[in-house]
Design an enzyme around this catalytic site. Structure first.
Site, PDB file in Angstrom:
ATOM      1  CB  SER A  28      36.489  -5.476 -43.921  1.00 10.29           C
ATOM      2  OG  SER A  28      36.295  -5.714 -42.544  1.00 10.29           O
ATOM      3  CB  CYS A  30      41.762   4.711 -34.929  1.00 10.41           C
ATOM      4  SG  CYS A  30      41.220   3.641 -33.574  1.00 10.41           S
ATOM      5  NE  ARG A  54      39.228  -2.733 -32.405  1.00 12.16           N
ATOM      6  CZ  ARG A  54      40.540  -2.930 -32.341  1.00 12.16           C
ATOM      7  NH1 ARG A  54      41.169  -2.825 -31.195  1.00 12.16           N
ATOM      8  NH2 ARG A  54      41.228  -3.250 -33.428  1.00 12.16           N
ATOM      9  CE  LYS A  85      35.087   1.022 -35.189  1.00 13.90           C
ATOM     10  NZ  LYS A  85      36.463   1.470 -35.347  1.00 13.90           N
ATOM     11  CE  LYS A  87      33.893   0.418 -39.007  1.00 13.25           C
ATOM     12  NZ  LYS A  87      35.192   0.783 -38.550  1.00 13.25           N
TER      13      LYS A  87
HETATM   14  C1  PBG Z   1      39.887   1.409 -36.550  1.00 22.24           C
HETATM   15  C2  PBG Z   1      38.892   0.980 -37.547  1.00 22.24           C
HETATM   16  C3  PBG Z   1      38.345  -0.294 -37.780  1.00 22.24           C
HETATM   17  C4  PBG Z   1      37.543  -0.175 -38.906  1.00 22.24           C
HETATM   18  C5  PBG Z   1      37.588   1.147 -39.308  1.00 22.24           C
HETATM   19  N1  PBG Z   1      38.406   1.843 -38.450  1.00 22.24           N
HETATM   20  C6  PBG Z   1      38.600  -1.571 -37.109  1.00 22.24           C
HETATM   21  C7  PBG Z   1      38.130  -1.839 -35.761  1.00 22.24           C
HETATM   22  O1  PBG Z   1      37.504  -1.016 -35.083  1.00 22.24           O
HETATM   23  O2  PBG Z   1      38.467  -2.933 -35.301  1.00 22.24           O
HETATM   24  C8  PBG Z   1      36.778  -1.294 -39.567  1.00 22.24           C
HETATM   25  C9  PBG Z   1      36.560  -1.146 -41.021  1.00 22.24           C
HETATM   26  C10 PBG Z   1      36.130  -2.364 -41.730  1.00 22.24           C
HETATM   27  O3  PBG Z   1      35.908  -3.448 -41.155  1.00 22.24           O
HETATM   28  O4  PBG Z   1      36.000  -2.263 -42.949  1.00 22.24           O
HETATM   29  N2  PBG Z   1      39.459   1.453 -35.245  1.00 22.24           N
END
Ligand code: PBG
Length: 326
Positions: free
Chosen positions: A275, A121, A218, A196, A249
């Site tokens: 997270s 990413c 996003r 996602k 996710k």
């Molecule tokens: C990158 C990405 C993200 C996460 C994984 N890859 C952040 C986002 O999309 O803002 C989130 C992982 C997590 O919250 O543990 N795009």
């Protein structure tokens, strides 16, 4: 037909041996992937305030960490890079000596048997924090594809075992597959973050990865949380483009989506317990408000019961121990 009082469902719950015999779902340490953050420099182990117990490591210390993770029986890690310099086009994401490329080499040298997956990413690498190239205030899908495939290829060249695009651009899996195949990496699998969602559960990660968008959000590329039929279309698209493993996710608030994907596709399915899921449990556990070990095992079991084969979790390390004694 048997009925009460002949029928008694409690009969099979009388002791642990019986319960174990009829248990339908088991979580194994072999199902887990541990996410890790890497920063530039040496001898760095920076605690992540929003994720107690998680750190940003420089690659020398990360290699040691990886060895201890492998010893616990955790089969894989997924790596996120945090570069010192960010720019408009995220050029450190695909620099041959970028933070992630160097970390891959160091870890592979120290622990060749540990499966090394890389998150593909641009958001950690761009000055604006978006997952692609911004043109007139919007993330340009097709321009981003070129950079994503360059990034994925540079990870494979550095020694990554698998790449995991998390950007949610249309066509990225196809672009990455072509780039990998064109350079002799036909055997490098792609795990696509297929469904996602634009989720507030990523909050702690963005602090860890310094990847909060500097303007907007996003929502024009990640999925709208109320939609689950659309998740099936996203998964369908990624499979058609060549994904080997698909992902949903976040995990816990999207168990219904995991179940739908499991029922509709015969592909290995990963779920990312993100997270925010980790931070919620950690915070409550630190307050003494819940039994952390039991909660985590129950959460992981629920994610598997919903249909996931693979779970990406910041609890992998602790769970490896808890699952072993259980
Ligand atoms: C990158 C990405 C993200 C996460 C994984 N890859 C952040 C986002 O999309 O803002 C989130 C992982 C997590 O919250 O543990 N795009």
């Amino acid at each position: 037909m048997s009925e009460f009082p002949e029928l008694r469902l409690r009969r099979l719950r009388r002791n642990e041996a019986l319960r174990a015999l009829v248990r339908e779902t088991r979580v194994d340490v072999g199902d887990l992937i541990y996410p890790l953050f890497v920063v530039e420099g040496t001898k760095k182990k920076q605690p992540i305030a929003s994720m107690p117990g998680q750190y940003r490591f420089s690659s020398d210390l990360l290699s040691k960490e990886a060895e201890s993770i492998a010893r616990l029986g955790i089969p894989a890690i997924i790596l996120f890079g945090i570069p010192q310099r960010k720019d408009e086009v995220g050029s450190q994401a695909y620099h041959p000596r970028g933070v992630i490329q160097q970390a891959i080499k160091a870890i592979k040298k120290a622990t060749p048997e540990l499966l090394l997956i890389t998150d593909v990413c641009l958001c950690e690498y761009t000055s604006h924090g978006h997952c692609g190239v911004v043109v007139d205030g919007d993330v340009d899908n097709d321009k981003t594809l070129k950079l994503l495939s360059r990034t994925a290829l540079s990870h494979a060249q550095a020694g990554a075992d698998m790449v995991a695009p998390s950007d949610m651009m249309d066509g990225r899996v196809k672009a990455i597959r072509e780039a990998l195949d064109g350079d002799g990496f036909q055997n490098t699998p792609i795990m696509a973050y297929a469904a996602k969602y634009a989720s507030a559960f990523y909050g702690p990660f963005r602090e860890a990865a310094e990847s909060t968008p500097q303007f907007g959000d996003r929502c024009s590329y990640q999925m709208d949380p109320p939609n689950s039929r659309e998740a099936l279309r996203e998964v369908e698209q990624d499979i058609a483009e060549g994904a080997d493993i698909v992902m949903v996710k976040p995990a816990l608030p999207y168990l219904d989506v995991i179940r739908k994907v499991r029922d509709s596709f015969n592909y290995p399915l990963a779920a990312y317990s993100v997270s925010g899921e980790y931070a919620m449990v950690k915070a409550a556990a630190q307050q003494g408000w819940l039994d952390e070990k039991r909660i985590v095992v129950e959460m992981l079991t629920a994610i598997k019961r919903a249909g996931a084969d693979i779970i990406i979790t910041y609890y992998a390390r602790e769970a490896a121990r808890w699952l072993a004694v259980d």
